[in-house]
Design a protein around this motif. Sequence first.
Motif, PDB file in Angstrom:
ATOM      1  N   HIS A  72      22.214  -3.483   2.101  1.00  0.00           N
ATOM      2  CA  HIS A  72      22.535  -3.779   0.708  1.00  0.00           C
ATOM      3  C   HIS A  72      22.047  -5.161   0.273  1.00  0.00           C
ATOM      4  O   HIS A  72      21.891  -6.079   1.074  1.00  0.00           O
ATOM      5  N   HIS A  73      21.789  -5.281  -1.004  1.00  0.00           N
ATOM      6  CA  HIS A  73      21.418  -6.541  -1.650  1.00  0.00           C
ATOM      7  C   HIS A  73      20.188  -7.197  -1.016  1.00  0.00           C
ATOM      8  O   HIS A  73      20.083  -8.421  -0.972  1.00  0.00           O
ATOM      9  N   THR A  83      24.731  -5.519 -10.175  1.00  0.00           N
ATOM     10  CA  THR A  83      25.116  -6.930 -10.209  1.00  0.00           C
ATOM     11  C   THR A  83      26.541  -7.166  -9.715  1.00  0.00           C
ATOM     12  O   THR A  83      26.980  -8.310  -9.637  1.00  0.00           O
ATOM     13  N   GLY A  84      27.274  -6.096  -9.407  1.00  0.00           N
ATOM     14  CA  GLY A  84      28.669  -6.230  -9.013  1.00  0.00           C
ATOM     15  C   GLY A  84      29.643  -6.061 -10.159  1.00  0.00           C
ATOM     16  O   GLY A  84      30.861  -6.123  -9.958  1.00  0.00           O
ATOM     17  N   GLU A  97      25.137  -1.435 -15.533  1.00  0.00           N
ATOM     18  CA  GLU A  97      26.160  -1.135 -16.529  1.00  0.00           C
ATOM     19  C   GLU A  97      26.048  -2.146 -17.662  1.00  0.00           C
ATOM     20  O   GLU A  97      25.970  -3.348 -17.427  1.00  0.00           O
ATOM     21  N   ARG A  98      26.002  -1.646 -18.878  1.00  0.00           N
ATOM     22  CA  ARG A  98      25.904  -2.569 -20.016  1.00  0.00           C
ATOM     23  C   ARG A  98      27.257  -3.197 -20.301  1.00  0.00           C
ATOM     24  O   ARG A  98      28.273  -2.540 -20.245  1.00  0.00           O
ATOM     25  N   ASN A 115      22.940   2.548  -6.774  1.00  0.00           N
ATOM     26  CA  ASN A 115      22.784   1.227  -7.408  1.00  0.00           C
ATOM     27  C   ASN A 115      21.542   0.483  -6.939  1.00  0.00           C
ATOM     28  O   ASN A 115      21.527  -0.750  -6.896  1.00  0.00           O
ATOM     29  N   ASN A 116      20.502   1.198  -6.563  1.00  0.00           N
ATOM     30  CA  ASN A 116      19.257   0.558  -6.159  1.00  0.00           C
ATOM     31  C   ASN A 116      18.270   0.522  -7.313  1.00  0.00           C
ATOM     32  O   ASN A 116      18.280   1.386  -8.199  1.00  0.00           O
ATOM     33  N   LEU A 117      17.394  -0.470  -7.284  1.00  0.00           N
ATOM     34  CA  LEU A 117      16.339  -0.615  -8.283  1.00  0.00           C
ATOM     35  C   LEU A 117      15.000  -0.574  -7.562  1.00  0.00           C
ATOM     36  O   LEU A 117      14.745  -1.393  -6.668  1.00  0.00           O
TER      37      LEU A 117
END
Length: 735
Positions: free
Chosen positions: A520-521, A719-720, A734-735, A579-581
């Motif tokens: 992660h990260h 971003t957490g 998430e906006r 949650n990966n980019l």
Amino acid sequence: MKKFISGIVLWLFAFALSLMGCGKRVSPEPIPEIIEQKVVHFVAKAPETKAVFGNKVGSAYPTLWTEDDKIAVSLNFGSPLSFTVKPNGDGRTATFDADMKETAVPATFYAMSPYSAYVGKDAQSKSLSFALSDTQKPIQTSVDKNAIIMVAQSGAYATWPKQAELSFSHIVAYGKFSLKNISAAVNINRIKLEFSQKIAGKFSFYPSSGNLEEGDATNIITIDAANLTGSNSEKEFWFAIKPAELSGTQLRAYIYTNAGIYQKQITFSASNGNFQTGRIMSFSLDMDGITPLSEDQLEIYVSPTGSDSAPGTSQQPLKTLQTAIDKAAAGSRVYLMNGVWNKGFKLTKSGSSVAPIVIMAAPGATPIIDGGNGEGWSMDTEIGKKLLSDFDATNAGLPAFNSDQALITIEGASHVELRGLTVTGSSASGIFCGKGASYIVVENCTVTNCVAPGICFGADNTPSSNIKVLNNYVKNCSQRSREAISLRTVDVFEVANNTVEKVIKESIDAKSGCTNGSIHHNKIVNSGHCGIYMDAGFANTKPQTNIEVYCNSVINGYGTAICVASEAGNNCNNIKIYNNLAYIHGAESHGCGIKVALNSSDKSGLIKNVYIYNNTVYGFGQQGIYVNYPTIENIVIANNISVRTLDNIALNAANGVPAAQLHVTRNLYFGSKASYAGTDSINEDPLFTDPAAGLFTLKEGSPAIDAARGTWVAKTDFTGKGRQQGKEDLGAFER
């Protein structure tokens, strides 16, 4: 009255002189205000939390205010004055009469106790500066009183008060630890506590907001224990620190005695690591089974300009790394000073869970271990470009590979930490851990230009466990047959916050029966074959299970960004990818975003329960999310965004991929087709903030906002940031 008359006389004298100047009549200056001394009677109260220090004596607690306490008091953040406290009988309240100069009304009084902690004040920002000592002398039942730091602020008085109440509040936290099972024959002289955060030194406090800002601070507290009495079977020590949430972080304690130095490391939990303002947090250190070290074993320094006949101190360091490593024992810290070594080291001895062997850069140093292999197989070279286009190309012209010549080798050892080292130019691995090496931490290291993996665990087919690879930088590594960061048959692992660049093969690989881990990260740039690879491997290893891959960014890769496979018949189960980019810029787009892949002719291994959700994929020349492995069961693809790929969501029916085992729902795609869009899909522009700048957050009006559906939705985003339940967005942000 005398003061008043003297003031009038001085004024008349000044007025007479002014009449003599230049023969002109000058108006007299106003009569100056005569400042009188005003006595204010203060009542100082203590919060109840202070009164629970130590044990009761009968029905009484240890006294808070004592006769020799001095307190700093200022008016409206003016210069403070020091006054001596007069404690009341209960020990919790005190009074004192202060001769304060009346300078302004309304008046607000600020106070700090003890006066010895006061450093200064800033009237403009309304902050008080104090120093929390890093050397404390507790008494048997309480903290060193000079470390019990409190502040008070009175109300605003419209007229000059004759009495003001100061209700004090703590601005530091308190700890009490029990030291157990030290031999009765041992005399404890001092204790050093080394925290992961800065917890003593200078700080600024803002009474109006309660904010605390760090100044010239330290992460070490020394407790003077020489004068304390009590049994060594269990002795209590008190200390004060800056309030801090330390859950999940480490404390290293050193107990200096006449028999040597006992050393123990603990990890704070939620139950004993939350040091709150004015509260007391208790924990224990059990020294049973701990062997004390000599002074020269506790800290071992080594420098290329040192001597192997030296004692190994910071002033007289050793020369060769192997000599320093051979001297180490459980609890030792080996400090590498500035300089370059051309030979590394092999470690075969172990630390312990409470006293690991730590090999690290000396404070402020950048030690380098250089095997002399230069840039080796950089993907920027001609042979590197050839390997990118043909992964099976000849290795002719490349540096020789020698599996026995890793610059750092850890064999069969446990509880070892490598921190802050630079390793480069190896003809094999940079850091190699084998023969069952376990409980290993590799953190804040730089590893570059290695023929084999930069950081490698288990390549000799011996299982490892409890591995952490954290905050490292790896570049130009593993261009022959393996990966930049490679884990093979590892149980319980974490690969996090690493940056990996320019790797021809895989950047991060957990393979051949890795279990119970997280990746992660991490940030992966210009990867070759694959960014993050999870290959179940051979059927004779244990199944690959329980791996989470989240919050990684894979940028401008050549092959696949994130891939799950079974190349040699092993089973794979319960893989979560969320949650990966993953994105590519430029006209020369290629590769695939996320894939469940057929990477060999062997299709016998079962891949099941793979969950791919809340990912953002952009710009790939092949597929966005793709399944072409046929032996599958329950593959979920939900709530993702895939944009500007050749085929945003696809399966390979020609390979026999069973559509009945795919559950594809509620994904957004745009810019090209999705040949297997599944159910409830959205084909609209997601309105990214600025893809060209790598900004894939959602703009207002995006159809991805509040659009997630179903079970597989991440609770937080890339971003957490927490996602609002029932109104989660699609994709990684998430906006």
